[in-house]
Design a protein around this motif. Structure first.
Motif, PDB file in Angstrom:
ATOM      1  N   MET A 147       0.765  -1.378  -0.152  1.00  0.00           N
ATOM      2  CA  MET A 147      -0.188   0.510  -0.121  1.00  0.00           C
ATOM      3  C   MET A 147       0.802   1.280   0.168  1.00  0.00           C
ATOM      4  O   MET A 147       0.784   2.291  -0.630  1.00  0.00           O
ATOM      5  CB  MET A 147      -1.015  -0.215   1.264  1.00  0.00           C
ATOM      6  CG  MET A 147      -1.948   1.167   1.483  1.00  0.00           C
ATOM      7  SD  MET A 147      -3.101   0.949  -0.122  1.00  0.00           S
ATOM      8  CE  MET A 147      -3.777   2.531  -0.388  1.00  0.00           C
ATOM      9  N   LEU A 148       1.928   1.478   0.796  1.00  0.00           N
ATOM     10  CA  LEU A 148       2.925   2.372   0.645  1.00  0.00           C
ATOM     11  C   LEU A 148       3.433   2.649  -0.814  1.00  0.00           C
ATOM     12  O   LEU A 148       3.586   4.139  -1.320  1.00  0.00           O
ATOM     13  CB  LEU A 148       4.329   2.257   1.857  1.00  0.00           C
ATOM     14  CG  LEU A 148       3.957   2.657   2.886  1.00  0.00           C
ATOM     15  CD1 LEU A 148       4.984   1.397   4.033  1.00  0.00           C
ATOM     16  CD2 LEU A 148       3.422   3.057   3.602  1.00  0.00           C
ATOM     17  N   ALA A 149       4.135   1.864  -1.769  1.00  0.00           N
ATOM     18  CA  ALA A 149       3.943   1.824  -2.656  1.00  0.00           C
ATOM     19  C   ALA A 149       2.871   2.065  -3.495  1.00  0.00           C
ATOM     20  O   ALA A 149       3.999   2.601  -4.397  1.00  0.00           O
ATOM     21  CB  ALA A 149       5.097   0.024  -3.510  1.00  0.00           C
ATOM     22  N   LEU A 150       1.846   1.497  -3.695  1.00  0.00           N
ATOM     23  CA  LEU A 150       1.112   1.974  -4.415  1.00  0.00           C
ATOM     24  C   LEU A 150       0.448   3.468  -4.486  1.00  0.00           C
ATOM     25  O   LEU A 150       0.294   4.182  -5.343  1.00  0.00           O
ATOM     26  CB  LEU A 150      -0.436   0.976  -4.504  1.00  0.00           C
ATOM     27  CG  LEU A 150      -0.584  -0.157  -4.878  1.00  0.00           C
ATOM     28  CD1 LEU A 150      -1.845  -1.125  -4.641  1.00  0.00           C
ATOM     29  CD2 LEU A 150       0.040  -0.091  -6.412  1.00  0.00           C
ATOM     30  N   SER A 151       0.594   4.167  -2.835  1.00  0.00           N
ATOM     31  CA  SER A 151       0.572   5.091  -3.054  1.00  0.00           C
ATOM     32  C   SER A 151       1.369   6.343  -3.521  1.00  0.00           C
ATOM     33  O   SER A 151       0.504   7.548  -3.869  1.00  0.00           O
ATOM     34  CB  SER A 151       0.419   5.585  -1.022  1.00  0.00           C
ATOM     35  OG  SER A 151      -0.345   4.476  -0.231  1.00  0.00           O
ATOM     36  N   VAL A 152       2.839   6.046  -3.732  1.00  0.00           N
ATOM     37  CA  VAL A 152       3.117   7.104  -3.991  1.00  0.00           C
ATOM     38  C   VAL A 152       3.112   8.023  -5.510  1.00  0.00           C
ATOM     39  O   VAL A 152       2.718   8.421  -5.660  1.00  0.00           O
ATOM     40  CB  VAL A 152       4.773   6.514  -3.635  1.00  0.00           C
ATOM     41  CG1 VAL A 152       5.488   7.227  -4.114  1.00  0.00           C
ATOM     42  CG2 VAL A 152       5.532   6.576  -2.317  1.00  0.00           C
TER      43      VAL A 152
ATOM     44  N   ALA B  94      -2.354  -1.998   9.939  1.00  0.00           N
ATOM     45  CA  ALA B  94      -1.652  -1.015   8.602  1.00  0.00           C
ATOM     46  C   ALA B  94      -2.144   0.183   8.562  1.00  0.00           C
ATOM     47  O   ALA B  94      -1.336   1.796   8.047  1.00  0.00           O
ATOM     48  CB  ALA B  94      -2.668  -1.881   7.853  1.00  0.00           C
ATOM     49  N   ARG B  95      -3.158   0.582   9.365  1.00  0.00           N
ATOM     50  CA  ARG B  95      -3.816   2.433   8.801  1.00  0.00           C
ATOM     51  C   ARG B  95      -2.737   2.625   9.604  1.00  0.00           C
ATOM     52  O   ARG B  95      -2.273   4.255   9.343  1.00  0.00           O
ATOM     53  CB  ARG B  95      -5.252   3.096   9.294  1.00  0.00           C
ATOM     54  CG  ARG B  95      -6.332   2.314   8.827  1.00  0.00           C
ATOM     55  CD  ARG B  95      -7.820   2.411   9.253  1.00  0.00           C
ATOM     56  NE  ARG B  95      -8.252   2.353   8.090  1.00  0.00           N
ATOM     57  CZ  ARG B  95      -9.142   1.416   8.966  1.00  0.00           C
ATOM     58  NH1 ARG B  95      -9.345   0.595   8.906  1.00  0.00           N
ATOM     59  NH2 ARG B  95     -10.483   1.300   7.589  1.00  0.00           N
ATOM     60  N   LEU B  96      -2.306   2.696  10.873  1.00  0.00           N
ATOM     61  CA  LEU B  96      -1.101   3.838  11.861  1.00  0.00           C
ATOM     62  C   LEU B  96      -0.036   3.879  10.898  1.00  0.00           C
ATOM     63  O   LEU B  96       0.847   4.619  10.877  1.00  0.00           O
ATOM     64  CB  LEU B  96      -0.634   2.767  12.937  1.00  0.00           C
ATOM     65  CG  LEU B  96      -0.069   3.838  14.088  1.00  0.00           C
ATOM     66  CD1 LEU B  96      -0.769   4.959  14.137  1.00  0.00           C
ATOM     67  CD2 LEU B  96      -0.183   2.928  15.067  1.00  0.00           C
ATOM     68  N   GLU B  97       0.581   2.684  10.405  1.00  0.00           N
ATOM     69  CA  GLU B  97       1.870   2.251   9.563  1.00  0.00           C
ATOM     70  C   GLU B  97       2.076   4.025   8.349  1.00  0.00           C
ATOM     71  O   GLU B  97       2.593   4.288   8.163  1.00  0.00           O
ATOM     72  CB  GLU B  97       2.095   1.333   9.019  1.00  0.00           C
ATOM     73  CG  GLU B  97       2.650  -0.103  10.321  1.00  0.00           C
ATOM     74  CD  GLU B  97       2.597  -1.287   9.897  1.00  0.00           C
ATOM     75  OE1 GLU B  97       2.237  -1.540   8.672  1.00  0.00           O
ATOM     76  OE2 GLU B  97       3.091  -2.035  10.214  1.00  0.00           O
ATOM     77  N   LEU B  98       0.581   3.894   7.738  1.00  0.00           N
ATOM     78  CA  LEU B  98      -0.022   4.571   6.877  1.00  0.00           C
ATOM     79  C   LEU B  98       0.663   5.919   7.401  1.00  0.00           C
ATOM     80  O   LEU B  98       1.432   6.751   6.041  1.00  0.00           O
ATOM     81  CB  LEU B  98      -0.455   4.377   5.800  1.00  0.00           C
ATOM     82  CG  LEU B  98      -0.414   2.654   5.352  1.00  0.00           C
ATOM     83  CD1 LEU B  98      -2.364   2.323   4.742  1.00  0.00           C
ATOM     84  CD2 LEU B  98      -0.221   3.495   3.411  1.00  0.00           C
ATOM     85  N   LYS B  99      -0.470   6.350   8.201  1.00  0.00           N
ATOM     86  CA  LYS B  99      -0.684   7.764   8.344  1.00  0.00           C
ATOM     87  C   LYS B  99       1.109   8.033   9.532  1.00  0.00           C
ATOM     88  O   LYS B  99       1.625   9.696   9.054  1.00  0.00           O
ATOM     89  CB  LYS B  99      -1.496   7.221   9.673  1.00  0.00           C
ATOM     90  CG  LYS B  99      -3.088   7.242   9.887  1.00  0.00           C
ATOM     91  CD  LYS B  99      -3.530   7.230  11.069  1.00  0.00           C
ATOM     92  CE  LYS B  99      -4.815   7.267  10.565  1.00  0.00           C
ATOM     93  NZ  LYS B  99      -5.925   7.360  11.749  1.00  0.00           N
ATOM     94  N   ILE B 100       1.441   7.669   9.560  1.00  0.00           N
ATOM     95  CA  ILE B 100       3.561   7.879   9.555  1.00  0.00           C
ATOM     96  C   ILE B 100       4.229   7.667   9.103  1.00  0.00           C
ATOM     97  O   ILE B 100       4.930   8.484   9.154  1.00  0.00           O
ATOM     98  CB  ILE B 100       3.648   6.270  11.260  1.00  0.00           C
ATOM     99  CG1 ILE B 100       2.716   6.896  12.643  1.00  0.00           C
ATOM    100  CG2 ILE B 100       4.904   6.943  11.659  1.00  0.00           C
ATOM    101  CD1 ILE B 100       2.412   6.105  13.835  1.00  0.00           C
ATOM    102  N   ALA B 101       3.639   6.763   7.670  1.00  0.00           N
ATOM    103  CA  ALA B 101       5.311   6.395   6.703  1.00  0.00           C
ATOM    104  C   ALA B 101       5.270   7.106   5.784  1.00  0.00           C
ATOM    105  O   ALA B 101       6.120   7.934   5.351  1.00  0.00           O
ATOM    106  CB  ALA B 101       5.562   4.916   6.693  1.00  0.00           C
ATOM    107  N   LEU B 102       4.352   7.737   5.435  1.00  0.00           N
ATOM    108  CA  LEU B 102       4.299   8.052   4.392  1.00  0.00           C
ATOM    109  C   LEU B 102       4.287   9.604   4.429  1.00  0.00           C
ATOM    110  O   LEU B 102       5.473   9.949   3.552  1.00  0.00           O
ATOM    111  CB  LEU B 102       2.448   8.464   3.609  1.00  0.00           C
ATOM    112  CG  LEU B 102       2.095   7.357   2.863  1.00  0.00           C
ATOM    113  CD1 LEU B 102       0.816   7.125   1.724  1.00  0.00           C
ATOM    114  CD2 LEU B 102       3.212   6.902   1.341  1.00  0.00           C
ATOM    115  N   PRO B 103       3.416  10.291   5.184  1.00  0.00           N
ATOM    116  CA  PRO B 103       4.146  11.824   5.700  1.00  0.00           C
ATOM    117  C   PRO B 103       5.666  11.926   6.160  1.00  0.00           C
ATOM    118  O   PRO B 103       6.468  12.695   5.254  1.00  0.00           O
ATOM    119  CB  PRO B 103       3.298  12.307   6.847  1.00  0.00           C
ATOM    120  CG  PRO B 103       1.452  11.781   6.802  1.00  0.00           C
ATOM    121  CD  PRO B 103       2.553  10.012   6.214  1.00  0.00           C
TER     122      PRO B 103
END
Length: 155
Positions: free
Chosen positions: A1-6, A110-119
């Protein structure tokens, strides 16, 4: 999901800036990315009884293909611009982590990882970009999880 979000964020520079710079955008932003980029593979199911669904008859024994990605873009769910990424959109119910008893147990992590990692990724690498044209990205084949094979980037 991280890679798709970029790539999704890189296609929308104003959304990327908001996600990177506004901590309050992370919550709604993650929900919108999950809605728009649902990673579960389509599900093949077999009807166990005859049923009418929105005026369509499905007979017992017929196969039905269910797509979380398509369901998450249903205009009945998201009436305004369902195909557009809007990180400030009010979160809506979506199927990215399943439904009912078939929900992913790790969805809050997963939500928490995305909230922290993406920004953090976007702040750490402000010039982040794709190293190849987006059309050259290869996506997983035959996997139960949708995603890219690799994400070549520059910074």
């Amino acid at each position: 999901m991280l890679a798709l979000s970029v790539p999704a964020l890189l296609r929308n520079p104003d959304q990327l800036a908001s996600f990177r710079d506004d901590p309050s955008a992370a919550g709604t932003g993650v929900e919108e990315l999950l809605r728009q980029l649902a990673i579960p593979a389509p599900l093949l199911r077999t009807a166990v009884a005859d049923i009418d669904l929105n005026g369509n008859r499905i007979a017992a024994g017929e196969h039905v293909l269910l797509s979380p990605l398509t369901a998450n873009r249903d205009p009945g769910l998201v009436p305004e611009r369902p195909d557009d990424l809007d990180l400030h959109r009010r979160p809506v119910a979506q199927l990215s982590f399943g439904f009912g008893v078939h929900q992913c147990l790790g969805q809050q992590l997963a939500r928490l990882e995305l909230k922290i990692a993406l920004p953090a990724l976007l702040r750490r690498f402000p010039a982040l970009g794709l190293a190849v044209p987006e059309t050259d990205l290869r996506f997983r084949q035959g996997s139960t999880v949708y995603g890219v094979e690799e994400l070549p980037v520059t910074w």
